[in-house]
Design a protein around this motif. Structure first.
Motif, PDB file in Angstrom:
ATOM      1  N   ILE A  50       0.842  -1.121   0.052  1.00 23.25           N
ATOM      2  CA  ILE A  50       0.072   0.060  -0.050  1.00 23.25           C
ATOM      3  C   ILE A  50       0.887   1.349  -0.039  1.00 23.25           C
ATOM      4  CG2 ILE A  50      -1.744   1.405   1.358  1.00 23.25           C
ATOM      5  CD1 ILE A  50      -2.749  -1.387   2.394  1.00 23.25           C
ATOM      6  N   ALA A  51       1.920   1.109   0.799  1.00 22.94           N
ATOM      7  CA  ALA A  51       2.842   2.490   1.033  1.00 22.94           C
ATOM      8  C   ALA A  51       3.607   2.538  -0.276  1.00 22.94           C
ATOM      9  CB  ALA A  51       3.752   2.092   2.033  1.00 22.94           C
ATOM     10  N   ALA A  52       4.057   1.621  -0.973  1.00 23.97           N
ATOM     11  CA  ALA A  52       4.799   1.839  -2.183  1.00 23.97           C
ATOM     12  C   ALA A  52       3.833   2.442  -3.448  1.00 23.97           C
ATOM     13  CB  ALA A  52       5.348   0.608  -2.682  1.00 23.97           C
ATOM     14  N   ARG A  53       2.453   1.820  -3.543  1.00 21.91           N
ATOM     15  CA  ARG A  53       1.478   2.079  -4.489  1.00 21.91           C
ATOM     16  C   ARG A  53       1.322   3.818  -4.279  1.00 21.91           C
ATOM     17  NH1 ARG A  53       0.532  -3.096  -4.024  1.00 21.91           N
ATOM     18  NH2 ARG A  53      -0.314  -4.203  -6.025  1.00 21.91           N
ATOM     19  N   GLU A  54       1.233   4.324  -3.075  1.00 25.32           N
ATOM     20  CA  GLU A  54       0.933   5.626  -2.855  1.00 25.32           C
ATOM     21  C   GLU A  54       1.929   6.735  -3.338  1.00 25.32           C
ATOM     22  OE1 GLU A  54      -0.010   5.776   1.179  1.00 25.32           O
ATOM     23  OE2 GLU A  54      -1.949   4.933   0.987  1.00 25.32           O
ATOM     24  N   VAL A  55       3.182   6.005  -3.755  1.00 29.84           N
ATOM     25  CA  VAL A  55       4.215   6.984  -4.104  1.00 29.84           C
ATOM     26  C   VAL A  55       4.145   7.445  -5.545  1.00 29.84           C
ATOM     27  CG1 VAL A  55       6.647   7.149  -4.718  1.00 29.84           C
ATOM     28  CG2 VAL A  55       5.888   6.036  -2.677  1.00 29.84           C
ATOM     29  N   PRO A  56       4.003   9.013  -5.897  1.00 28.01           N
ATOM     30  CA  PRO A  56       3.874   9.281  -7.163  1.00 28.01           C
ATOM     31  C   PRO A  56       4.945   8.655  -8.114  1.00 28.01           C
ATOM     32  CG  PRO A  56       3.759  11.170  -5.660  1.00 28.01           C
ATOM     33  CD  PRO A  56       4.143   9.977  -4.793  1.00 28.01           C
ATOM     34  N   GLY A  57       4.669   8.376  -9.523  1.00 27.29           N
ATOM     35  CA  GLY A  57       5.646   7.776 -10.289  1.00 27.29           C
ATOM     36  C   GLY A  57       5.420   6.161 -10.352  1.00 27.29           C
ATOM     37  N   VAL A  58       4.849   5.656  -9.520  1.00 29.19           N
ATOM     38  CA  VAL A  58       4.646   4.244  -9.451  1.00 29.19           C
ATOM     39  C   VAL A  58       3.410   3.979 -10.202  1.00 29.19           C
ATOM     40  CG1 VAL A  58       4.068   2.300  -8.002  1.00 29.19           C
ATOM     41  CG2 VAL A  58       6.053   3.753  -7.136  1.00 29.19           C
ATOM     42  N   TYR A  59       3.475   3.268 -11.378  1.00 25.50           N
ATOM     43  CA  TYR A  59       2.634   2.886 -12.227  1.00 25.50           C
ATOM     44  C   TYR A  59       1.712   1.616 -11.651  1.00 25.50           C
ATOM     45  CZ  TYR A  59      -0.326   1.533 -16.199  1.00 25.50           C
ATOM     46  OH  TYR A  59      -1.411   1.135 -16.939  1.00 25.50           O
ATOM     47  N   ALA A  60       2.622   0.588 -11.577  1.00 25.95           N
ATOM     48  CA  ALA A  60       2.035  -0.755 -11.181  1.00 25.95           C
ATOM     49  C   ALA A  60       3.136  -1.375 -10.382  1.00 25.95           C
ATOM     50  CB  ALA A  60       1.785  -1.510 -12.211  1.00 25.95           C
ATOM     51  N   MET A  61       2.745  -2.387  -9.675  1.00 26.74           N
ATOM     52  CA  MET A  61       3.428  -3.295  -8.705  1.00 26.74           C
ATOM     53  C   MET A  61       3.757  -4.620  -9.508  1.00 26.74           C
ATOM     54  SD  MET A  61       4.380  -1.402  -6.139  1.00 26.74           S
ATOM     55  CE  MET A  61       4.621  -2.672  -4.676  1.00 26.74           C
ATOM     56  N   GLY A  62       5.024  -5.411  -9.152  1.00 23.08           N
ATOM     57  CA  GLY A  62       5.383  -6.739  -9.714  1.00 23.08           C
ATOM     58  C   GLY A  62       5.975  -6.805 -10.838  1.00 23.08           C
ATOM     59  N   THR A  63       6.247  -7.898 -11.351  1.00 28.26           N
ATOM     60  CA  THR A  63       6.722  -8.223 -12.940  1.00 28.26           C
ATOM     61  C   THR A  63       5.581  -8.218 -13.647  1.00 28.26           C
ATOM     62  OG1 THR A  63       6.420 -10.609 -12.391  1.00 28.26           O
ATOM     63  CG2 THR A  63       8.536  -9.721 -11.773  1.00 28.26           C
ATOM     64  N   ALA A  64       5.638  -8.590 -14.940  1.00 27.97           N
ATOM     65  CA  ALA A  64       4.746  -8.648 -16.086  1.00 27.97           C
ATOM     66  C   ALA A  64       3.784  -9.749 -15.776  1.00 27.97           C
ATOM     67  CB  ALA A  64       5.203  -8.762 -17.313  1.00 27.97           C
ATOM     68  N   ALA A  65       4.618 -11.003 -15.389  1.00 26.08           N
ATOM     69  CA  ALA A  65       3.577 -12.141 -15.060  1.00 26.08           C
ATOM     70  C   ALA A  65       2.710 -11.890 -13.786  1.00 26.08           C
ATOM     71  CB  ALA A  65       4.446 -13.222 -14.778  1.00 26.08           C
ATOM     72  N   ARG A  66       3.195 -11.393 -12.736  1.00 24.09           N
ATOM     73  CA  ARG A  66       2.287 -10.961 -11.760  1.00 24.09           C
ATOM     74  C   ARG A  66       1.096 -10.073 -11.891  1.00 24.09           C
ATOM     75  NH1 ARG A  66       0.094 -12.810  -7.743  1.00 24.09           N
ATOM     76  NH2 ARG A  66       1.780 -14.177  -7.218  1.00 24.09           N
ATOM     77  N   ARG A  67       1.443  -8.942 -12.812  1.00 22.35           N
ATOM     78  CA  ARG A  67       0.490  -8.011 -13.204  1.00 22.35           C
ATOM     79  C   ARG A  67      -0.575  -8.668 -14.225  1.00 22.35           C
ATOM     80  NH1 ARG A  67       4.835  -5.333 -14.695  1.00 22.35           N
ATOM     81  NH2 ARG A  67       4.284  -5.052 -16.838  1.00 22.35           N
ATOM     82  N   ALA A  68      -0.261  -9.441 -14.965  1.00 22.91           N
ATOM     83  CA  ALA A  68      -1.144 -10.363 -15.818  1.00 22.91           C
ATOM     84  C   ALA A  68      -2.143 -11.029 -14.960  1.00 22.91           C
ATOM     85  CB  ALA A  68      -0.436 -11.240 -16.801  1.00 22.91           C
ATOM     86  N   ILE A  69      -1.680 -11.903 -13.781  1.00 23.23           N
ATOM     87  CA  ILE A  69      -2.440 -12.763 -12.963  1.00 23.23           C
ATOM     88  C   ILE A  69      -3.400 -11.838 -12.381  1.00 23.23           C
ATOM     89  CG2 ILE A  69      -2.284 -14.115 -11.065  1.00 23.23           C
ATOM     90  CD1 ILE A  69       0.284 -15.240 -12.135  1.00 23.23           C
ATOM     91  N   ASN A  70      -2.649 -10.462 -11.579  1.00 17.21           N
ATOM     92  CA  ASN A  70      -3.754  -9.864 -11.086  1.00 17.21           C
ATOM     93  C   ASN A  70      -4.684  -9.087 -11.784  1.00 17.21           C
ATOM     94  OD1 ASN A  70      -2.087 -10.122  -8.705  1.00 17.21           O
ATOM     95  ND2 ASN A  70      -1.054  -8.085  -8.734  1.00 17.21           N
ATOM     96  N   SER A  71      -4.605  -8.924 -13.076  1.00 20.95           N
ATOM     97  CA  SER A  71      -5.616  -8.132 -13.911  1.00 20.95           C
ATOM     98  C   SER A  71      -6.549  -9.262 -14.347  1.00 20.95           C
ATOM     99  CB  SER A  71      -4.999  -7.863 -15.116  1.00 20.95           C
ATOM    100  OG  SER A  71      -4.444  -8.738 -15.925  1.00 20.95           O
TER     101      SER A  71
END
Length: 161
Positions: A50-71
């Motif tokens: 949560i803390a990392a996501r709130e930082v300006p400039g962060v678009y997403a968290m994780g690797t491409a595979a993790r983001r695909a699974i999350n989506s």
């Protein structure tokens, strides 16, 4: 006279040891005279995510595979957003080390974003858990380009037509 001093010292040492063992050694805010508090790694992961996501400039968290699974999982009705994705934690009784994988927005200064993430994660985890954060490693896995949003929007409109 020398014998009396030699006999008195061990007795004093024994008394001191007995006193120490009678009083439990409190190691910090998580260990008190009334009990011990344990914190799961998943709690530290969520706070850091949560803390990392709130930082300006962060678009997403994780690797491409993790983001695909999350989506994919976010499309399931009733599913929860995975706030700990892209975060791994090594936690001891009093300390934690945290690794964060991120995708940054194009045009931001990566070193500044990484430092802001460290500051935000350390503050959130130490405040929330009383654990000492000994390190926060930031792994930048990708850069999000503005064209990526345009391509995704055109793909969706092509499928709807």
């Amino acid at each position: 006279m020398t014998e009396n001093k030699a006999q008195a010292l061990p007795k004093t040492t024994e008394e001191a040891q007995a006193k120490e063992s009678a009083q439990p050694q409190l190691e910090g805010p998580l260990q008190t005279e009334h009990g011990t508090t344990t914190i799961a790694e998943s709690v530290v992961q969520k706070l850091a995510g949560i803390a990392a996501r709130e930082v300006p400039g962060v678009y997403a968290m994780g690797t491409a595979a993790r983001r695909a699974i999350n989506s994919l999982s976010e499309r399931i009705p009733g599913s929860q957003t995975n706030v700990s994705g892209g975060v791994s934690v090594e936690k001891g009784e009093r300390q934690a080390a945290i690794d964060v994988s991120i995708v940054v927005e194009y045009g931001v200064a990566i070193a500044d974003v990484a430092e802001d993430i460290r500051r935000s994660v350390i503050q959130a985890v130490e405040h929330g858990t009383s654990l000492e954060v000994i390190e926060v490693n930031v792994n930048v896995t990708d850069i999000h380009l503005p064209e990526d949003d345009d391509d995704a929007a055109s793909d969706r409109s092509d499928r709807l037509e």
